[in-house]
Write an enzyme that holds these catalytic residues in place. Structure first.
Site, PDB file in Angstrom:
ATOM      1  N   PHE A   1      67.696  70.939  22.629  1.00 26.83           N
ATOM      2  CA  PHE A   1      66.815  72.053  23.016  1.00 26.83           C
ATOM      3  C   PHE A   1      67.199  72.643  24.368  1.00 26.83           C
ATOM      4  CE2 PHE A   1      63.696  71.332  26.411  1.00 26.83           C
ATOM      5  CZ  PHE A   1      63.907  69.998  26.725  1.00 26.83           C
ATOM      6  N   LYS A   2      67.968  71.923  25.161  1.00 24.88           N
ATOM      7  CA  LYS A   2      68.381  72.440  26.465  1.00 24.88           C
ATOM      8  C   LYS A   2      69.131  73.770  26.336  1.00 24.88           C
ATOM      9  CE  LYS A   2      67.219  68.575  28.750  1.00 24.88           C
ATOM     10  NZ  LYS A   2      66.792  67.594  27.730  1.00 24.88           N
ATOM     11  N   ASP A   3      69.759  73.990  25.169  1.00 23.85           N
ATOM     12  CA  ASP A   3      70.503  75.234  24.956  1.00 23.85           C
ATOM     13  C   ASP A   3      69.613  76.471  25.082  1.00 23.85           C
ATOM     14  OD1 ASP A   3      73.078  74.181  24.447  1.00 23.85           O
ATOM     15  OD2 ASP A   3      72.551  73.748  22.371  1.00 23.85           O
TER      16      ASP A   3
END
Ligand code: PLP
Length: 493
Positions: free
Chosen positions: A109-111
């Site tokens: 999810f960091k993307d």
């Protein structure tokens, strides 16, 4: 919009400055002076796609950024996700949904924030008239490092250096980072755990010596961790998109309250949910799910934050954190935005490893949050049980959230729609997921991915397959006391 520091001795005149600096000069975190109200935008949000939603949410804070440019930056960032969908919702049961946030370039999810942060930072530096090169320091528990490297590789006027705990990340996570391409990147392992990495980086940020040495080399520091508001803000958007997708699909009615369950480490993801609520999104409970490093579970139950405890290495390494940086932003709100109290507590945390909030604050906390944790056996059992029941493969972090969602739902009897934030692809943790589902041990991460794929009839993501043929570019390992020296020598290159 102006940004104030949680420690009261510093501020940023706008978001551009808060994002460029990353951390406030007094060591505190930047928070928006007010929470903008999104209430008047609900009808519009119903019609918007993801990039438009993200742009609208961001524009309420980033008031000095040009709206049309911001919109094209969002469109370009989110086109990098599978099917152009950064946050698809999957229904797996009655009132139960999985928000899949792992379809970006690095499968975590960091993307969602880190595909956009390079634009926010570059533009922010221009708006602030900064001419020096920007050196981004990242402490990672596994996923931020790769997502930041991928986002910033070959960016003009920006260098990026990542510190990860030498044996605190999964094999796939490590390979993803150590094979990173690009001529402005550097990756080093630090002996110790994530907290050691994060402390080393934070110390460099607050060191006058570091700033002076870097200035001589025409460099200023910034951060891609969720202590940077520019990293946090894009994460607010998927809480809105999830809600309005549920309304559009007829699953809920506009105005109904829903719950979000968030696998939590540094408290960035769930804090974005709290910000969404403060902006008027109809959220009932935010459920904070931890692994065996359950310092947050205890904090939510008795009001004492106590980081002085045993550290466990788990199969959800991105949550192996004892000092959750972003909790400072929540504690600041709980205290009625009292910077003196917040500074005092953070000083106590640094010195004694603990601090307390008052009973009154604890009562406020309970209105918005529920917290629980899940141990390693429960995590494995949930991966296998969920696969059997729903045919759906959870990564270990998301499994922690699903397990805690079960305890929350049986405790609260909530009839609201409940959304689980799914934070990573199971293939990043192939050995543990394979073992959970089949009981088979496979040490090689690629063979495990292959077997997992056969078992579940789902293809291994290309991004994992590609890793196999890449050569390792970075294999340095340092003591945490050497971090500053390694940063200065990278700045010189
Ligand atoms: C970073 C991460 C988390 C924890 O998110 P925080 O914002 O640090 O609380 C959970 N799961 C995965 C897979 C992550 O990469």
């Amino acid at each position: 919009m102006k940004f104030i520091s949680t420690r009261g001795k510093s501020f940023a005149k706008n978001a551009a400055e808060a994002i460029t600096k990353g951390l406030a000069d007094d060591g505190g975190l930047f928070v928006p002076e007010i929470f903008p109200d999104m209430g008047g935008e609900f009808e519009n949000l119903l019609e918007m796609d993801y990039a438009e939603t993200a742009c609208l949410v961001l524009s309420k804070f980033l008031t000095e950024y040009d709206y049309d440019q911001l919109l094209s930056a969002c469109k370009s960032a989110y086109s990098k996700f599978e099917n152009g969908e950064p946050a698809p919702l999957v229904k797996t049961g009655e009132n139960f949904y999985i928000l899949e946030l792992f379809h970006g370039p690095t499968l975590a999810f960091k993307d969602i924030a880190l595909t956009l942060l390079p634009y926010l930072l570059r533009k922010g530096a221009d708006l602030c008239g900064i001419k020096d090169n920007i050196l981004i320091l990242v402490a990672t528990s596994g996923d931020t490092g790769k997502a930041a490297l991928e986002g910033f590789k070959n960016a003009d006027g920006i260098k990026i250096m990542v510190f990860y705990p030498s044996d605190g990340v999964s094999d796939m996570q490590k390979l993803q980072m150590c094979t990173q391409e690009g001529d402005n990147v550097n990756v080093v392992a630090v002996k110790g755990n994530f907290d050691d990495c994060q402390t080393a980086v934070k110390n460099i940020f607050s060191s006058a010596e570091a700033a002076g040495e870097l200035k001589k080399r025409n460099c200023v520091l910034s951060s891609a961790n969720s202590i940077n508001f520019g990293r946090l803000a894009p994460q607010i958007a998927y809480y809105f998109s999830a809600y309005f997708d549920l309304v559009s699909n007829g699953e809920i009615k506009l105005g109904d309250k829903i719950n979000f369950v968030v696998p939590t480490g540094n408290f960035g993801n769930i804090l974005a949910g709290y910000y969404a609520k403060r902006m008027g999104l109809p959220v009932d409970k935010l459920v904070c799910a931890s692994n065996s490093n359950n310092v947050l579970t205890e904090f939510f139950s008795d009001g004492e934050y106590n980081a002085d405890r045993e550290f466990y290495k788990t199969m959800s390494p991105s949550m192996d954190i004892l000092i959750s940086s972003n909790l400072e932003r929540l504690v600041f709100e709980l205290s009625g935005r009292d910077a003196d109290i917040t500074s005092k507590r953070m000083a106590e945390l640094k010195k004694e490893g603990r601090y307390n909030i008052s009973q009154k604050e604890l009562n406020i906390l309970e209105k918005d949050f529920f917290a629980d944790y899940c141990d390693e056996d429960e995590c494995r059992a949930t991966i296998s049980g969920f696969f059997e029941e729903c045919g759906y493969v959870l990564d270990p972090h998301t499994s922690v959230a699903v397990d805690v969602a079960d305890s929350f739902l049986s405790y609260s009897d909530s009839k609201n729609a409940t959304v689980i934030l799914s934070t990573a692809s199971p293939y990043k943790f192939s050995q543990n997921v394979l073992y959970s589902i089949t009981g088979k041990n496979e040490r090689d991460p690629f063979k495990a991915a292959d077997k997992l794929s056969k078992e579940t009839a789902e293809p291994v993501p290309d991004k994992i397959l590609e890793l196999k043929n890449k050569s390792v570019r970075f294999n340095g390992i340092i003591e945490k006391s050497e971090a500053l020296r390694s940063v200065i020598s990278f700045a010189e290159k």
